[in-house]
Design an enzyme around this catalytic site. Structure first.
Site, mmCIF file in Angstrom:
data_model
loop_
_atom_site.group_PDB
_atom_site.id
_atom_site.type_symbol
_atom_site.label_atom_id
_atom_site.label_comp_id
_atom_site.label_asym_id
_atom_site.label_seq_id
_atom_site.Cartn_x
_atom_site.Cartn_y
_atom_site.Cartn_z
ATOM 1 N N HIS A 1 -3.728 -5.864 0.945
ATOM 2 C CA HIS A 1 -3.431 -5.995 2.358
ATOM 3 C C HIS A 1 -3.964 -7.636 2.723
ATOM 4 C CE1 HIS A 1 -2.395 -1.949 3.887
ATOM 5 N NE2 HIS A 1 -3.347 -1.737 3.356
ATOM 6 N N CYS B 1 0.774 -1.175 0.133
ATOM 7 C CA CYS B 1 -0.096 0.157 0.118
ATOM 8 C C CYS B 1 0.837 1.288 -0.135
ATOM 9 C CB CYS B 1 -1.004 0.026 1.446
ATOM 10 S SG CYS B 1 -2.584 0.937 0.854
#
Length: 480
Positions: A426, A328
């Protein structure tokens, strides 16, 4: 409602343990936290976001995630401001002082969510936030006593004996809060006790006598609790399982670190040792992998990364043939350029990335919140995770993706030599196949241990621990 004498006293864990204990008794239980402040968030099936502590508590209940479990989520940004998420959606940002004016408007959403959950459950276990004694924040409070009194929910106060001064924590709380608030507290719990409990019997009696609240439990340290994810970033500074394996993974702790529970499945692996690198330390030369986790303030964290000299350490690591993974915000840092023209994360601007992937990122106000399912582009290892990010990443490097999503879209990027990679997904390492693939690339092998099963065992252990050291029958009578 479980409130604390301070932060990190164990509220989240006690709520999770109670949720699992009452579920094991056959009750339909749901968790609730009126207001949470955390950059560790989870994505709900309908594309909202809640604190990850509530996601763990929902797992303890065997319940699907709902935005109503955490109707107000504050995600700290640079300086003293925070992004405000209400019932799963971003509604704005505010400085700490300005947020006080938001709170009266948010109480309605909090009570609405609580009412929806109450209609679906036999029992709701509520978690407070921070300290019940923060009288400077009491006006228009929605996180602790303000909610408890508005909803008519009885309160149990938790103190942490491990940090010292627990008698003052509980008695001091009674002395500073309003009598009407004190009347909501039905008893106290002392958490994180070590040693012979008989040696603190006089302490329990003194607290009960001075506060007027009955003692409801003295809870010893629970070893299995360390296997559950920590919600707050300062939990990274406390002792957590890190392994003692031959594969050292270095993780720099940056000010805006987010969704660091991506690391937890790796802690399960005997071959892995995780080094959390703090300010003032160097990235260890013996690391086989440097993992850059998520960030709520990517450009500011990239500047902090450089101030620490970690960019120099990382370049040396790559020259030695080391591996790098960015997740991310960490993925965004690995590219050539980051742009924030609209000032989404703070002041508008642009920064040079670390230049390890041939991609660039532009931050926009549109937030991607969605489950993510697919497989690794290289070896087909399956994964199931989620995306939670602002902006988009593009460039020639995206032609060599790390992942292929179930709908055929390419996701992430991998360098030409295969040693540097990044992704927005994630939860990758929760999957056995993903961990095994990573460890094979690093010269090790996966243990075959299921992360999900380890979490379930830990939740059951915590529930049994609370059953042994608290009167859960009495707590049920309070709830009724």
């Amino acid at each position: 409602m479980i409130q604390g004498s301070g932060s990190d006293v164990g509220k989240s864990l006690i709520v999770a343990g109670l949720c699992r204990a009452y579920r094991n008794r056959g009750l339909k239980v749901l968790p609730f936290k009126p207001q949470n402040m955390s950059n560790n968030a989870a994505v709900t099936p309908d594309g909202g976001e809640i604190g990850r502590a509530q996601a763990m508590q929902a797992l303890a209940c065997g319940a699907p995630l709902s935005v109503d479990m955490n109707p107000v989520l504050l995600k700290p940004q640079t300086g003293n401001g925070a992004q405000i998420v209400v019932q799963g959606k971003v509604v704005g940002t505010a400085a700490a002082r300005d947020y006080q004016q938001w709170k009266p408007k948010l109480l309605g959403a909090v009570l609405d969510s609580f009412s929806k959950l109450a209609a679906k459950a036999d029992l709701i276990v509520v978690e407070g936030a921070g300290s019940a004694s923060e009288v400077n924040l009491r006006q228009n409070d929605i996180a602790n006593m303000g909610f408890a009194r508005a909803a008519g929910v009885p309160v149990i106060l938790v103190g942490d004996i491990d940090r010292g001064g627990v008698i003052a924590q509980i008695v001091g709380t009674k002395s500073v809060i309003a009598p009407e608030d004190a009347a909501m507290i039905q008893g106290f719990i002392i958490n994180k006790f070590r040693g012979d409990p008989t040696l603190f019997a006089d302490g329990m009696a003194f607290i009960a006598q001075r506060s007027g609240w009955p003692a409801l439990g003295l809870i010893p340290f629970c070893a299995e609790a360390a296997l559950l994810p920590a919600e707050d970033s300062f939990g990274l500074s406390t002792a957590r399982p890190k392994g003692r394996g031959k594969i050292l993974i270095a993780v720099p702790i940056l000010p805006g670190i987010a969704n660091f529970d991506d690391l937890d499945p790796l802690r399960l692996e005997p071959d892995v040792e995780i080094a959390m690198v703090r300010s003032g330390e160097v990235l260890p030369a013996e690391a086989r992998l440097v993992l850059l986790p998520g960030s709520k303030t990517t450009i500011a964290d990239l500047a902090a990364f450089r101030r620490e000299g970690w960019d120099i350490d990382l370049a040396a690591h790559v020259r030695r043939g080391g591996h790098v993974i960015g997740l991310c915000g960490g993925y965004q840092m690995l590219g050539r350029t980051l742009r924030d023209p609209a000032g989404v994360e703070g002041p508008s601007g642009e920064a040079a990335g670390l230049g390890l992937l041939d991609v660039e990122t532009e931050l926009t106000g549109d937030k991607t919140l969605a489950p993510a399912v697919g497989a690794s582009a290289a070896d087909g290892a399956p994964f199931k995770g989620y995306e939670m990010h602002l902006g988009r990443t593009f460039g020639p490097g995206c032609a060599a993706p790390l992942l292929i999503l179930a709908d055929g879209r390419r996701e992430g990027a991998v360098s030409a030599d295969g040693r540097v990679s990044g992704s927005y997904v994630h939860g990758l390492f929760s999957e056995l196949a993903q961990r095994a693939s990573l460890l094979a690339r690093l010269g090790g092998e996966g243990s075959g241990l299921s992360y999900e099963a380890s979490i379930e065992r830990a939740l059951d252990a915590v529930a049994n621990h609370l059953e042994s050291h608290m009167d859960l029958d009495h707590l049920l009578t309070l709830a009724s």
